[in-house]
Design a protein around this motif. Structure first.
Motif, PDB file in Angstrom:
ATOM      1  N   LEU A   8      27.912  73.477 -41.416  1.00 26.47           N
ATOM      2  CA  LEU A   8      26.741  72.950 -42.123  1.00 26.47           C
ATOM      3  C   LEU A   8      25.555  73.278 -41.240  1.00 26.47           C
ATOM      4  CD1 LEU A   8      25.501  71.464 -44.494  1.00 26.47           C
ATOM      5  CD2 LEU A   8      25.953  69.303 -43.338  1.00 26.47           C
ATOM      6  N   ALA A  44      16.651  74.983 -45.069  1.00 25.79           N
ATOM      7  CA  ALA A  44      17.797  74.779 -45.947  1.00 25.79           C
ATOM      8  C   ALA A  44      18.998  74.353 -45.127  1.00 25.79           C
ATOM      9  CB  ALA A  44      18.125  76.061 -46.704  1.00 25.79           C
ATOM     10  N   LEU A  45      19.727  73.371 -45.634  1.00 23.63           N
ATOM     11  CA  LEU A  45      21.027  72.991 -45.095  1.00 23.63           C
ATOM     12  C   LEU A  45      22.070  73.667 -45.963  1.00 23.63           C
ATOM     13  CD1 LEU A  45      20.584  69.197 -44.366  1.00 23.63           C
ATOM     14  CD2 LEU A  45      21.490  70.855 -42.736  1.00 23.63           C
ATOM     15  N   ARG A  46      22.857  74.562 -45.387  1.00 21.10           N
ATOM     16  CA  ARG A  46      23.777  75.349 -46.200  1.00 21.10           C
ATOM     17  C   ARG A  46      25.077  75.639 -45.452  1.00 21.10           C
ATOM     18  NH1 ARG A  46      20.240  80.900 -46.291  1.00 21.10           N
ATOM     19  NH2 ARG A  46      19.362  79.779 -48.070  1.00 21.10           N
ATOM     20  N   GLY A  47      26.064  76.090 -46.209  1.00 24.27           N
ATOM     21  CA  GLY A  47      27.308  76.555 -45.613  1.00 24.27           C
ATOM     22  C   GLY A  47      28.482  75.630 -45.767  1.00 24.27           C
ATOM     23  N   GLN A  80      26.194  73.527 -53.185  1.00 23.36           N
ATOM     24  CA  GLN A  80      24.737  73.464 -53.192  1.00 23.36           C
ATOM     25  C   GLN A  80      24.179  73.396 -51.773  1.00 23.36           C
ATOM     26  OE1 GLN A  80      26.568  70.732 -54.025  1.00 23.36           O
ATOM     27  NE2 GLN A  80      25.548  68.840 -53.402  1.00 23.36           N
ATOM     28  N   GLU A  81      22.928  73.810 -51.642  1.00 19.03           N
ATOM     29  CA  GLU A  81      22.235  73.597 -50.382  1.00 19.03           C
ATOM     30  C   GLU A  81      21.112  72.594 -50.596  1.00 19.03           C
ATOM     31  OE1 GLU A  81      20.970  77.624 -49.488  1.00 19.03           O
ATOM     32  OE2 GLU A  81      18.911  77.115 -50.035  1.00 19.03           O
ATOM     33  N   ASN A 117      17.283  71.226 -49.233  1.00 18.25           N
ATOM     34  CA  ASN A 117      16.074  71.683 -48.539  1.00 18.25           C
ATOM     35  C   ASN A 117      15.440  70.527 -47.790  1.00 18.25           C
ATOM     36  OD1 ASN A 117      15.569  73.668 -51.372  1.00 18.25           O
ATOM     37  ND2 ASN A 117      15.841  74.533 -49.340  1.00 18.25           N
ATOM     38  N   PRO A 166      23.484  67.583 -49.296  1.00 20.53           N
ATOM     39  CA  PRO A 166      24.728  68.309 -49.065  1.00 20.53           C
ATOM     40  C   PRO A 166      25.948  67.465 -49.414  1.00 20.53           C
ATOM     41  CG  PRO A 166      23.272  68.431 -47.147  1.00 20.53           C
ATOM     42  CD  PRO A 166      22.713  67.390 -48.062  1.00 20.53           C
ATOM     43  N   ASN A 195      18.817  75.647 -55.799  1.00 17.24           N
ATOM     44  CA  ASN A 195      19.696  74.871 -54.938  1.00 17.24           C
ATOM     45  C   ASN A 195      21.005  75.584 -54.590  1.00 17.24           C
ATOM     46  OD1 ASN A 195      20.525  74.708 -57.574  1.00 17.24           O
ATOM     47  ND2 ASN A 195      20.964  72.528 -57.566  1.00 17.24           N
ATOM     48  N   ALA A 251      20.757  78.890 -53.019  1.00 12.39           N
ATOM     49  CA  ALA A 251      20.239  79.996 -52.212  1.00 12.39           C
ATOM     50  C   ALA A 251      19.432  81.014 -53.009  1.00 12.39           C
ATOM     51  CB  ALA A 251      21.361  80.707 -51.437  1.00 12.39           C
TER      52      ALA A 251
END
Length: 290
Positions: free
Chosen positions: A70, A81-84, A92-93, A95, A109, A258, A260
């Motif tokens: 994350l 962005a919080l992603r992964g 979803q990511e 922001n 998240p 949401n 990317a």
């Protein structure tokens, strides 16, 4: 019963394990529930806009056991962005908007980790968490707890979809200022309470965080208006136009979804043109091409 935000004392900031205590989440959509009082089937996944797994069996996950990635990624000045997230939820990511009046998390998240909490805290104090619609509720109680009891903004029209009510919840409708320079607006469509968030970027131009109220397409130039994305149920032409015109009340050059996707120039015009295209096809205007 909804409690007034101003009457709630801010709890201490918690680590990921403590923040998720008492929570369970749907493994398919990632939305949180009360571990001691949850339905047999996730109401969000049982709805036609989402889905149960192919085996038809409800699977639950313990968010405290998440050990995957994350990461916090900078998209542009003042926007992260919080992603992964892997292995749980729909990918979803979220922001994070950084402003001089405090920060705002848009979307939530489906995971939380100590390293992600630390990265978000380093950006400054969080003032609000704003999920655009129920699919984006994620682990909103956990993130609120981890960041010091941040108010979670839930559209009043979608409050019935809450699997767990955050300790500090702000029910809203229509259009409200989240912090100076950041505005949330309820446009409906995908859900009755589906919302967007408008912000002025570091270059002085408007930025729209559209969730999948309005979803960027892979070409990065056009957008989609759907009741269900995974099940491919479109909105009607009039509703697509209504949503687009609601967004066009704001001045914006860039738009971020949401998952990317983004439209990085002339986004306001792209939203309006895409809605007109959607409405034309939905009305049968181009049936001779089929």
């Amino acid at each position: 019963m909804t409690r007034n935000v101003s009457t709630i004392d801010h709890p201490e900031m918690l680590d990921a394990h403590a923040a998720t205590r008492g929570l369970l989440q749907c493994a398919t959509c990632g939305v949180e529930y009360d571990a001691k009082d949850h339905p047999d089937i996730c109401q969000i996944c049982a709805d036609e806009r989402q889905y149960l797994p192919a085996d038809g069996i409800q699977h639950w996950a313990d968010p405290s056991r998440y050990a995957g990635p994350l990461e916090l990624v900078e998209l542009e000045q003042g926007l992260f962005a919080l992603r992964g997230v892997e292995g749980v939820g729909i990918g979803q990511e979220a922001n994070v908007l950084v402003t001089e009046h405090g920060n705002v998390m848009v979307e939530v998240p489906a995971a939380i980790t100590d390293s992600a909490i630390a990265a978000v805290r380093d950006l400054g104090p969080m003032r609000a968490i704003v999920p655009s619609h129920p699919h984006m509720f994620g682990l909103q109680s956990a993130w609120s707890n981890a960041l010091g009891g941040v108010p979670v903004w839930v559209s009043r029209a979608d409050a019935a979809w809450l699997g767990r009510t955050p300790a500090r919840i702000h029910l809203w409708e229509g259009q409200e200022q989240v912090v100076p320079g950041v505005t949330a607006a309820q446009l409906g469509g995908h859900f009755p309470g589906s919302a967007i968030v408008h912000w002025t970027g570091g270059d002085g131009r408007g930025v729209l965080l559209s969730g999948d109220t309005i979803a960027p397409n892979p070409d990065a130039r056009t957008l989609a208006f759907m009741r269900s994305y995974p099940n491919r149920i479109p909105l009607s032409g009039p509703v697509a136009l209504r949503v687009a015109e609601g967004a066009a009340r704001f001045d914006f050059d860039r738009l971020y979804g949401n998952f990317a996707g983004a439209v990085l120039q002339d986004a306001r015009e792209a939203v309006l043109a895409s809605a007109r295209r959607h409405a034309a096809w939905a009305s049968g205007e181009h049936d001779e091409l089929t």
